[in-house]
Enzyme design. Structure first.
Site, PDB file in Angstrom:
ATOM      1  N   TYR A 145       0.838  -1.209   0.000  1.00 15.41           N
ATOM      2  CA  TYR A 145       0.000   0.000   0.000  1.00 15.41           C
ATOM      3  C   TYR A 145       0.872   1.259   0.000  1.00 15.41           C
ATOM      4  O   TYR A 145       0.671   2.171  -0.808  1.00 15.41           O
ATOM      5  CB  TYR A 145      -0.914  -0.017   1.223  1.00 15.41           C
ATOM      6  CG  TYR A 145      -1.838   1.172   1.321  1.00 15.41           C
ATOM      7  CD1 TYR A 145      -2.890   1.331   0.420  1.00 15.41           C
ATOM      8  CD2 TYR A 145      -1.673   2.135   2.319  1.00 15.41           C
ATOM      9  CE1 TYR A 145      -3.744   2.422   0.510  1.00 15.41           C
ATOM     10  CE2 TYR A 145      -2.523   3.227   2.415  1.00 15.41           C
ATOM     11  CZ  TYR A 145      -3.555   3.359   1.507  1.00 15.41           C
ATOM     12  OH  TYR A 145      -4.402   4.447   1.591  1.00 15.41           O
ATOM     13  N   LYS A 149       1.122   4.250  -2.827  1.00 12.21           N
ATOM     14  CA  LYS A 149       0.755   5.649  -2.565  1.00 12.21           C
ATOM     15  C   LYS A 149       1.949   6.584  -2.783  1.00 12.21           C
ATOM     16  O   LYS A 149       1.776   7.747  -3.161  1.00 12.21           O
ATOM     17  CB  LYS A 149       0.165   5.781  -1.159  1.00 12.21           C
ATOM     18  CG  LYS A 149      -1.197   5.072  -1.019  1.00 12.21           C
ATOM     19  CD  LYS A 149      -2.249   5.614  -1.981  1.00 12.21           C
ATOM     20  CE  LYS A 149      -3.644   5.079  -1.705  1.00 12.21           C
ATOM     21  NZ  LYS A 149      -4.664   5.627  -2.607  1.00 12.21           N
TER      22      LYS A 149
HETATM   23  N1  LIG Z   1     -10.123   5.615   4.619  1.00 12.59           N
HETATM   24  C1  LIG Z   1      -8.884   5.924   4.944  1.00 12.59           C
HETATM   25  O1  LIG Z   1      -8.483   5.895   6.117  1.00 12.59           O
HETATM   26  C2  LIG Z   1      -7.911   6.358   3.867  1.00 12.59           C
HETATM   27  C3  LIG Z   1      -6.692   6.923   4.261  1.00 12.59           C
HETATM   28  C4  LIG Z   1      -5.803   7.331   3.290  1.00 12.59           C
HETATM   29  C5  LIG Z   1      -6.103   7.166   1.953  1.00 12.59           C
HETATM   30  N2  LIG Z   1      -7.293   6.610   1.607  1.00 12.59           N
HETATM   31  C6  LIG Z   1      -7.562   6.439   0.182  1.00 12.59           C
HETATM   32  O2  LIG Z   1      -8.785   7.069  -0.138  1.00 12.59           O
HETATM   33  C7  LIG Z   1      -9.423   6.384  -1.202  1.00 12.59           C
HETATM   34  C8  LIG Z   1     -10.851   6.028  -0.816  1.00 12.59           C
HETATM   35  O3  LIG Z   1     -10.842   5.199   0.341  1.00 12.59           O
HETATM   36  P1  LIG Z   1     -12.096   5.132   1.328  1.00 12.59           P
HETATM   37  O4  LIG Z   1     -11.641   4.316   2.503  1.00 12.59           O
HETATM   38  O5  LIG Z   1     -12.632   6.483   1.555  1.00 12.59           O
HETATM   39  O6  LIG Z   1     -13.208   4.386   0.472  1.00 12.59           O
HETATM   40  P2  LIG Z   1     -13.640   2.851   0.442  1.00 12.59           P
HETATM   41  O7  LIG Z   1     -12.412   1.992   0.331  1.00 12.59           O
HETATM   42  O8  LIG Z   1     -14.583   2.578   1.563  1.00 12.59           O
HETATM   43  O9  LIG Z   1     -14.446   2.812  -0.917  1.00 12.59           O
HETATM   44  C9  LIG Z   1     -13.766   2.552  -2.096  1.00 12.59           C
HETATM   45  C10 LIG Z   1     -14.734   2.642  -3.277  1.00 12.59           C
HETATM   46  O10 LIG Z   1     -13.966   2.240  -4.399  1.00 12.59           O
HETATM   47  C11 LIG Z   1     -14.779   1.468  -5.240  1.00 12.59           C
HETATM   48  N3  LIG Z   1     -13.916   0.642  -6.083  1.00 12.59           N
HETATM   49  C12 LIG Z   1     -13.173  -0.427  -5.715  1.00 12.59           C
HETATM   50  N4  LIG Z   1     -12.562  -0.950  -6.801  1.00 12.59           N
HETATM   51  C13 LIG Z   1     -12.914  -0.179  -7.859  1.00 12.59           C
HETATM   52  C14 LIG Z   1     -12.628  -0.218  -9.237  1.00 12.59           C
HETATM   53  N5  LIG Z   1     -11.855  -1.181  -9.745  1.00 12.59           N
HETATM   54  N6  LIG Z   1     -13.149   0.734 -10.047  1.00 12.59           N
HETATM   55  C15 LIG Z   1     -13.956   1.695  -9.539  1.00 12.59           C
HETATM   56  N7  LIG Z   1     -14.299   1.772  -8.245  1.00 12.59           N
HETATM   57  C16 LIG Z   1     -13.774   0.844  -7.411  1.00 12.59           C
HETATM   58  C17 LIG Z   1     -15.618   0.648  -4.265  1.00 12.59           C
HETATM   59  O11 LIG Z   1     -16.776   0.121  -4.891  1.00 12.59           O
HETATM   60  C18 LIG Z   1     -15.927   1.693  -3.200  1.00 12.59           C
HETATM   61  O12 LIG Z   1     -17.113   2.411  -3.507  1.00 12.59           O
HETATM   62  C19 LIG Z   1      -8.532   5.188  -1.518  1.00 12.59           C
HETATM   63  O13 LIG Z   1      -7.659   5.508  -2.574  1.00 12.59           O
HETATM   64  C20 LIG Z   1      -7.764   5.012  -0.228  1.00 12.59           C
HETATM   65  O14 LIG Z   1      -6.511   4.351  -0.428  1.00 12.59           O
HETATM   66  C21 LIG Z   1      -8.209   6.210   2.523  1.00 12.59           C
END
Ligand SMILES: NC(=O)c1ccc[n+]([C@@H]2O[C@H](COP(=O)([O-])OP(=O)(O)OC[C@H]3O[C@@H](n4cnc5c(N)ncnc54)[C@H](O)[C@@H]3O)[C@@H](O)[C@H]2O)c1
Length: 248
Positions: A145, A149
Site C-alpha cells: 500500500y 501511494k
Molecule cells: N479511509 C482511509 O483511512 C484512507 C486513508 C488514506 C487514503 N485513503 C484512500 O482514499 C481512497 C478512498 O478510500 P475510502 O476508505 O474512503 O473508500 P472505500 O475503500 O470505503 O471505498 C472505495 C470505493 O472504491 C470502489 N472501487 C473499488 N474498486 C474499484 C474499481 N476497480 N473501479 C472503480 N471503483 C472501485 C468501491 O466500490 C468503493 O465504492 C482510496 O484511494 C484510499 O486508499 C483512505
C-alpha cells in the site's frame, strides 16, 4: 460557501462510498456538474444531482470509452484505492500487482483518457488521493500500500511538471485515517486476525492519530474542493496532508 465549482465538469472515481462519495457530494453542492462513477453502480444511488455511471478503473477499455462519452472535463478526482495489509514477506506477486493496478495504474488510465480534453480547454485540475502512508511516512504492515501511494505522489508530480505551462494542475491529497466503509471492514478483519475485539482494533487506529479521533470523509472533500477550484490556481505538484497531525 456555494458555487465555488459553478460551470465546471468533474469526474470522480470510486464515488460510491467513503472519500470519493464525500467529494462527489461536495462538488455537487459547490455547483459542479459531477460524473460520479464506481465499479458498483448501486452504491451511487442517493448522490443528489450527480450523473451516475458504472466505471471499473481496472479496465483501460472502459475508462477510454467513458472519457469519449463524457468529453472534456475540468476536474478529475482519482479516489479508487485498496489497502493491502502486510510486510514485504506477506506480499505475494498477486497482491503486489493488484495493489499497483488499482491504486496507481488506474490513475495512469484516467489521466491518459481525460488529460487531452483538459489540454484542449487549456485548463484542468487533477486531484489524486494518495495517503499519509507511503513516502510521507512509513507505516508498519502497509508495504504494498505504501509503495503504491508513494507512486501516486510521483505520478502526480510528474504530470504537474509536464503540463504546468498548459494550464493543467495536478495535486495529491494525503489523508490520515478516515472513517469509511472499507476502514470498518479492515477493523473487523484485523480484530479477527489478531483475536481481539473490534473496539480494541478501532482504538488502535484512533491511537495512531495525534488528534485522538478518526477523520471524516467530508474533511477530505473540503480540501478536494479547494484543489479543484480556481482558488488554488497557483498550486500544483504538491502533496496536501489532511491527516490530523499524523505525519508530525
Ligand atoms: N479511509 C482511509 O483511512 C484512507 C486513508 C488514506 C487514503 N485513503 C484512500 O482514499 C481512497 C478512498 O478510500 P475510502 O476508505 O474512503 O473508500 P472505500 O475503500 O470505503 O471505498 C472505495 C470505493 O472504491 C470502489 N472501487 C473499488 N474498486 C474499484 C474499481 N476497480 N473501479 C472503480 N471503483 C472501485 C468501491 O466500490 C468503493 O465504492 C482510496 O484511494 C484510499 O486508499 C483512505
Amino acid at each position: 460557501m456555494a458555487g465555488r465549482l459553478k460551470g465546471k465538469v468533474a469526474v470522480v472515481t470510486a464515488a460510491g462510498q467513503g472519500i470519493g462519495r464525500a467529494i462527489a457530494e461536495a462538488f455537487v453542492a459547490e455547483g459542479a456538474t459531477v460524473w460520479a462513477t464506481d465499479k458498483d453502480v448501486t452504491l451511487l444511488d442517493g448522490i443528489p444531482k450527480a450523473k451516475k455511471r458504472k466505471l471499473d478503473v481496472l479496465s483501460s477499455k472502459a475508462v477510454n470509452a467513458f472519457a469519449e462519452k463524457v468529453g472534456p472535463v475540468d476536474i478529475l478526482v482519482n479516489a479508487a484505492g485498496f489497502v493491502h495489509h502486510g510486510t514485504v514477506l506477506d506480499t505475494d506477486d498477486k497482491a503486489w500487482d493488484f495493489s499497483f493496478d488499482l491504486n496507481v495504474k488506474s490513475m495512469h488510465r484516467t489521466i491518459q483518457a481525460f488529460l487531452p480534453g483538459m489540454l484542449e480547454k487549456g485548463s484542468g485540475s487533477i486531484v489524486n488521493i494518495a495517503s499519509g502512508a507511503g513516502s510521507v511516512r512509513g507505516i508498519p504492515n502497509r508495504y504494498a500500500y505504501g509503495a503504491t501511494k508513494a507512486a501516486v505522489i510521483g505520478l502526480t508530480k510528474a504530470v504537474a511538471a509536464d503540463y504546468i505551462k498548459k494550464g493543467v494542475r495536478a495535486n495529491a491529497i494525503c489523508p490520515g485515517t478516515i472513517q469509511s466503509p472499507s476502514l470498518d471492514q479492515r477493523i473487523k478483519d484485523l480484530a479477527q486476525a489478531t483475536k481481539t475485539t473490534e473496539a480494541a482494533a478501532r482504538q488502535a487506529f484512533i491511537d495512531r492519530q495525534p488528534m485522538a479521533r478518526l477523520g471524516t470523509a467530508e474533511e477530505i472533500a473540503w480540501l478536494a474542493v479547494y484543489l479543484a477550484a480556481d482558488e488554488s490556481s497557483y498550486t500544483t505538484g504538491q502533496i496536501h496532508l489532511a491527516d490530523g497531525g499524523f505525519a508530525l
